[in-house]
Design an enzyme around this catalytic site. Sequence first.
Site, short mmCIF file in Angstrom:
data_model
loop_
_atom_site.label_atom_id
_atom_site.label_comp_id
_atom_site.label_asym_id
_atom_site.label_seq_id
_atom_site.Cartn_x
_atom_site.Cartn_y
_atom_site.Cartn_z
N HIS A 55 9.66 2.93 -4.75
CA HIS A 55 9.76 3.45 -6.13
C HIS A 55 11.21 3.77 -6.52
O HIS A 55 11.47 4.77 -7.20
CB HIS A 55 8.89 4.70 -6.32
CG HIS A 55 7.42 4.44 -6.21
ND1 HIS A 55 6.60 4.28 -7.30
CD2 HIS A 55 6.61 4.31 -5.12
CE1 HIS A 55 5.35 4.08 -6.89
NE2 HIS A 55 5.34 4.07 -5.58
N ASN A 129 -0.17 6.39 -9.87
CA ASN A 129 0.25 5.06 -10.31
C ASN A 129 -0.47 4.70 -11.61
O ASN A 129 -1.33 5.44 -12.08
CB ASN A 129 -0.12 4.03 -9.23
CG ASN A 129 0.88 3.99 -8.08
OD1 ASN A 129 2.02 4.45 -8.22
ND2 ASN A 129 0.47 3.43 -6.97
C1 HEM Z 1 0.38 7.26 2.74
C2 HEM Z 1 0.83 6.53 1.79
C3 HEM Z 1 2.13 6.76 1.08
C4 HEM Z 1 3.33 7.17 1.57
C5 HEM Z 1 3.67 7.51 3.01
C6 HEM Z 1 4.25 7.23 0.45
C7 HEM Z 1 5.57 7.58 0.53
C8 HEM Z 1 6.44 7.69 -0.53
C9 HEM Z 1 7.80 8.12 -0.42
C10 HEM Z 1 8.50 8.52 0.87
C11 HEM Z 1 8.32 8.12 -1.66
C12 HEM Z 1 9.74 8.49 -2.06
C13 HEM Z 1 9.77 9.97 -2.45
C14 HEM Z 1 11.16 10.44 -2.79
O1 HEM Z 1 12.12 10.03 -2.13
O2 HEM Z 1 11.28 11.27 -3.74
C15 HEM Z 1 7.29 7.70 -2.56
C16 HEM Z 1 7.41 7.62 -3.93
C17 HEM Z 1 6.34 7.45 -4.78
N1 HEM Z 1 5.03 7.17 -4.42
FE1 HEM Z 1 4.32 7.02 -2.57
N2 HEM Z 1 3.59 6.87 -0.68
C18 HEM Z 1 2.30 6.58 -0.35
C19 HEM Z 1 1.29 6.20 -1.19
C20 HEM Z 1 1.34 6.30 -2.55
C21 HEM Z 1 0.21 6.19 -3.43
C22 HEM Z 1 -1.21 5.96 -2.98
C23 HEM Z 1 0.68 6.39 -4.70
C24 HEM Z 1 -0.06 6.41 -5.99
C25 HEM Z 1 -1.34 6.59 -6.11
C26 HEM Z 1 2.11 6.60 -4.60
C27 HEM Z 1 2.94 6.85 -5.67
C28 HEM Z 1 4.29 7.11 -5.56
C29 HEM Z 1 5.13 7.36 -6.70
C30 HEM Z 1 4.70 7.38 -8.16
C31 HEM Z 1 6.42 7.57 -6.21
C32 HEM Z 1 7.67 7.86 -7.02
C33 HEM Z 1 7.79 9.33 -7.31
C34 HEM Z 1 8.95 9.57 -8.25
O3 HEM Z 1 8.86 9.11 -9.39
O4 HEM Z 1 9.96 10.15 -7.82
N3 HEM Z 1 2.48 6.54 -3.30
N4 HEM Z 1 6.14 7.42 -1.83
#
Ligand code: HEM
Length: 490
Positions: A55, A129
């Site tokens: 992201h 999402n």
């Molecule tokens: C176990 C599964 C997942 C892991 C380990 C994971 C991990 C991460 C990590 C490490 C980040 C970066 C956070 C940061 O540096 O601020 C991120 C961002 C993000 N993830 Fe996940 N994620 C997972 C599943 C999901 C799922 C299922 C969704 C949505 C339903 C999702 C939506 C997002 C979004 C929207 C961001 C961006 C947040 C922002 O705008 O700063 N992720 N994810």
Amino acid sequence: MSNRPRLTTEAGAPVADNQHSQTAGAAGPVLLQDHHLLEKLARFNRERIPERVVHAVGSGAYGYFEVTHPNLSHYTLMKLFDTKGKRTEVFLRFSTVAGSKGAPDTARDPRGFAVRFYTEDGNWDVVGNNTPVFFLRDGIKFPDFIHSQKYDPFTNCQEPDNQWDFFSYSPEATHQFTWLFGDRGIPATLRNMDGFGSHTFQWVNAKGERFWVKFHFKTDQGIRTLSSEEAAAIGGRDPQHHQRDLYAALERGEFPSWTLKVQVMPEADAPTYRFNPFDLTKVWPYKDYPLIEVGKLVLNRAPDNYFADVEQAALDPSNFVPGIGPSPDRMLQARLFAYGDAQRYRLGINHTRLPVNSPRGVQGGARNYGRDGAMAFDGNGGRHKNYEPNSYHGPAQSGDATGLGVSVTGLTGTYVPVRHAEDNDFVQAGNLYRVMSEPERQRLVENIAGSLSQVSREDVITRAIAHFRNADEEYGARVAKAVHDKRRSR
Ligand code: HEM
């Protein structure tokens, strides 16, 4: 020039010349003693921080949430929802998943829809999402999945071989793949798509009654999408197309809004529901649990500084407030660890004190005994004691019961998730295919074939097509034919 504020070094000394380096005479080399030059170059070298591991490409805006439902207190203690007309400040960050910074924001990819509510009880983050489901149901597979989507260790390119190879061994992703390669896989703008909390969460009311809840943000602008060809052309011309569109709309005073709706399941329904309600690859059909309108989310302000508020935003699914908590969804549980950990690495331990991340809805802000660490810039607790319990009237625990909880039985271990009556990996993918109109099905098949036909290995293609066949025989047959035709015509 004389009316302008004085340019200074980082230490506040006036800068006499910002156009010429100090040199040994008019024609000689530059002097090491030119502190202003060295400081300017050194700061410039340190402008970038690690991008989000996923992201990385994103756009953010501020706004508010207003409750339209008369009263939700029979479901939840959350103060945010307790009065019709109540407003709470929000921050929303949209993003793509796979591309690194600079990649086109029009890619075919899920869009992050991450909302922070600055409530009086602290920050509540719904980090979802624009899709109601996800590719996986267990967080242990997430790093492998993302590796298959991002750049190959040798070619440094996104490789259809890797994406489809992983998919071919992950049948649970068939529903999300069908969603992604369908029309909604590329929104026309960030304003023209829905957002979802995606996971199931737990609500609890004042009587201690618990419910399972899913969040849906329905766009008030209507759904609009781009075809693969349109997106490729637009993204090639302007990689920041969605960012530009959002900020232009906000500057014009055209404020996008979403209607927040929820699906609520009484706690007791969960064990016998036809699908495992904590499986992120599944939706709860609306006919089982109808949508209930809760309020409106409006974006009305672009942040003045992108880096300060959007790059440094640290949204975290573990940010809950009284009245809501996690469900046993295995993906959600992994995320409860991953985000704070990523942010401590990406931004440092004091990132929670940055303006975009501090709980600005709470009177007096955050109060705890965490101290020190890199960049403790906000007074660092001053003279107040840094331990608890103490006899100096420092902040103390509330003692309130949360009312949250999940009843469990059995031995610890690694288990295949519990299968409910209608659970399998393909049922909802097939249902989604069958509700599509014929032109929608045609585009879905073309989009899949456009990518799958680039795969170099027959066995990967065969395994992938088997998943689509399992979802719907016609769907699989059409994908197989389209892939075959494309490969022959190359
Ligand atoms: C176990 C599964 C997942 C892991 C380990 C994971 C991990 C991460 C990590 C490490 C980040 C970066 C956070 C940061 O540096 O601020 C991120 C961002 C993000 N993830 Fe996940 N994620 C997972 C599943 C999901 C799922 C299922 C969704 C949505 C339903 C999702 C939506 C997002 C979004 C929207 C961001 C961006 C947040 C922002 O705008 O700063 N992720 N994810």
